[in-house]
Structures are given as structure tokens and as C-alpha cells.
Design a protein around this motif. Sequence first.
Motif, short mmCIF file in Angstrom:
data_model
loop_
_atom_site.label_atom_id
_atom_site.label_comp_id
_atom_site.label_asym_id
_atom_site.label_seq_id
_atom_site.Cartn_x
_atom_site.Cartn_y
_atom_site.Cartn_z
N ALA A 93 -6.72 76.71 75.41
CA ALA A 93 -6.86 76.72 76.87
C ALA A 93 -6.37 75.39 77.41
N ILE A 94 -5.57 75.44 78.46
CA ILE A 94 -5.04 74.25 79.10
C ILE A 94 -5.72 74.07 80.45
N GLN A 95 -6.35 72.94 80.67
CA GLN A 95 -6.95 72.65 81.97
C GLN A 95 -6.06 71.67 82.72
N VAL A 96 -5.74 72.01 83.96
CA VAL A 96 -4.88 71.19 84.81
C VAL A 96 -5.73 70.70 85.98
N THR A 97 -5.79 69.38 86.17
CA THR A 97 -6.67 68.79 87.17
C THR A 97 -5.88 67.92 88.14
N MET A 98 -6.04 68.17 89.44
CA MET A 98 -5.54 67.24 90.44
C MET A 98 -6.49 66.04 90.41
N ASP A 99 -6.05 64.94 89.83
CA ASP A 99 -6.97 63.87 89.47
C ASP A 99 -7.14 62.82 90.56
N ALA A 100 -6.04 62.34 91.13
CA ALA A 100 -6.11 61.27 92.13
C ALA A 100 -4.84 61.30 92.97
N LEU A 101 -4.91 60.66 94.14
CA LEU A 101 -3.77 60.61 95.05
C LEU A 101 -3.82 59.29 95.81
N ARG A 102 -2.68 58.66 95.99
CA ARG A 102 -2.62 57.40 96.75
C ARG A 102 -1.29 57.26 97.46
N GLU A 103 -1.35 56.81 98.68
CA GLU A 103 -0.14 56.49 99.43
C GLU A 103 0.31 55.09 99.02
N VAL A 104 1.62 54.90 98.86
CA VAL A 104 2.15 53.63 98.38
C VAL A 104 3.29 53.16 99.29
N ASP A 105 3.55 51.84 99.23
CA ASP A 105 4.68 51.29 99.98
C ASP A 105 5.95 51.35 99.13
N SER A 106 7.03 50.78 99.62
CA SER A 106 8.31 50.87 98.91
C SER A 106 8.30 50.14 97.59
N SER A 107 7.33 49.24 97.38
CA SER A 107 7.21 48.50 96.11
C SER A 107 6.22 49.15 95.16
N GLY A 108 5.62 50.25 95.58
CA GLY A 108 4.65 50.94 94.73
C GLY A 108 3.23 50.47 94.87
N ASN A 109 2.96 49.58 95.84
CA ASN A 109 1.60 49.09 96.06
C ASN A 109 0.81 50.08 96.91
N THR A 110 -0.47 50.28 96.56
CA THR A 110 -1.32 51.20 97.31
C THR A 110 -1.55 50.66 98.72
N VAL A 111 -1.45 51.55 99.71
CA VAL A 111 -1.69 51.15 101.10
C VAL A 111 -2.82 52.00 101.67
N GLY A 112 -3.45 51.48 102.72
CA GLY A 112 -4.49 52.23 103.41
C GLY A 112 -5.72 52.49 102.58
N SER A 113 -6.03 51.59 101.66
CA SER A 113 -7.19 51.79 100.78
C SER A 113 -8.49 51.26 101.39
N SER A 114 -8.38 50.48 102.46
CA SER A 114 -9.57 49.98 103.14
C SER A 114 -9.53 50.42 104.59
N GLY A 115 -10.60 50.18 105.29
CA GLY A 115 -10.68 50.62 106.67
C GLY A 115 -11.33 51.99 106.78
#
Length: 309
Positions: free
Chosen positions: A73-95
Motif C-alpha cells: 500500500a502506498i500512502q501519499v500525503t500533502m505534507d507542507a506548503l510554503r510561498e517563496v521568493d525568487s531566491s527560494g526563501n520562505t515569505v509571509g511566515s509571520s504576521g
Amino acid sequence: NTDPSPSPSPVNNTDPSPAPSGTNNTAPSPSPSPAQSGSVSADGTVTGWGTTVKVQGQSGKFTVTPDGPNATAIQVTMDALREVDSSGNTVGSSGRTKHSINTFAAQDFTIQTDAAGTIGNASALIVKFSSPISTIGQIAVDTYLIQTAGVVSTDSESWTVAPGDLKWSITLSSWEWCGCTQGRSTEVGDGVEVDVTTTGSSTASNSISPDSKYDMGDGITLTLSNLVNVDGTWVSMKAGYPKLVANGNKRTFTFHFPKFTNNATYDPLLSMEKPDTTITIIPSGALAHSYPALALSAAAALVCLRILH
């Protein structure tokens, strides 16, 4: 048995990411295969052609189980999601408004059972599940359990699908991109990274081969690509994607969705290899040829998971 049951009645193609218009699909069409009755239950379980798919209403998971005494049996999980800038840094993580989800474990998904439909020119049983991402967008996962042999394609490649295969897609839409102020700087979103974790055999490989294939163990092969349909056009992911991180029997694949206006879709395909089944493909003006019932593994916007029964 030479008296196959009739195929389900055709309905509108619900594929969220059709190939751009004007593209000629030169792939040969497979000869029709006999349809087999399947079922879709209200709780998101779909069964047919030796494959069972179970969607969970919470946490963004689905499990694919082929028939057989030694089936994995194969389990497929949507694990995490993050918006990033052009350099790959996470944005909008606070606020107050978050542009990322560190885990979908407590996320509620709405399940929609459409029963029957088509994908490409193949009939399928359909289950969809979707969820809001904070207040800034939507994620949707559509699953199509293939019922008849057919062809699915991007703008440049085509793949045969066999009964029991699972076509599925991840779509991001209605996005409000980050232009978030952090102190004296402004964070600007340029893409979204989605982590998808699979679990199965403990003998799975820890790396992706040079030809973009991944050995999940127990006769299961995962073939990856880097194409995403962005607002109706197939484009490549950022260099270095998809990524893979191994941890025990878990494998986390990270897919990069480029910035979009309306929606972006990644189209995987879970293909169940059945050694005793063949699909007859008859190119125009050519003799018939028979191939094993599995998805062709050319580099394109599909993920092919081949399971030996």
C-alpha cells in the motif's frame, strides 16, 4: 471472455490542466479495453480494476492499495506548503496572514465524489478533495481511477494509461501573492513549494537515478518530471526540482510551482503494472503492437508509479 461490459458513458473532460490549443497529439490511440465496474463511496473510497484508493477528509492524504497477497500500500500525503521568493526563501511566515502551512495534519478537506468522468480519452472514477490555504489561496487534489485504456498528454508528450492506473493532480489557485512588509524590507512571493510525502516499502531507494526514476522497493518505480501547467502553459520547475529527502521509509518530494495568475497544476500518474495484461496500440497505417499495461516513462509532466502485482 470476449463479451466485455460497455464502457461508462462519456462525460465532459474534467482534466484541470489541458494541453494548449493548437497542439497536435501524434501519439497513437490504444484500442478500447473492456470496462469493468467500479465503485465510489461517499467517504472518498474508490475501487476498480484491482486498485483501491482511499481519500482522508482531514490531513490531505490518500492511500493506493493494489490487489494481491503481497501488495504494498502506498500512502501519499500533502505534507507542507510554503510561498517563496525568487531566491527560494520562505515569505509571509509571520504576521496575521500566513503564506505557508507547516503541516496539513489538522487541515480539513472537502471531498467531492463525481463518480464517473474522463481524463484524456480514458474513462475514470473520480474523487476530488480541496482545502483553503489560510485566506490567500486554494489547494485541490483530483484523483482519477482509470477504467478503460486511453491516452493522457501534455503539449509535447503522451502516455498510455491502463485500467487500474491512478491519474491525480495538485492544483493551486486563487492566490494572493505576498508583498509582505517585514521591518524595513518587503517580502515578495515568486513561487510555491509543495512537499508530498510517500510511505511504502522499507527497501526504497534514497536517491533519484540520472534518468529521473526512483526505486520505491517491492517492484515499485516512481518516474519524475519537472513540468508544471501554469495558466494553461507547460513550463519547467526551477532548476534542482523536484527534490527528494529520505527519512526511514518516508520519502518527501518537493515540487516547485512557478508564480501564476489563475492556477498552476502538477499532473502525476500512478501506474499499476500488470504483467499478464497488454494494451494493443495501432498507429495510423502501421501494424498492431502490444505493450505491457504501464505508463510510458518519457520525461514529461507525469509521475509514474509502477506497482508489480
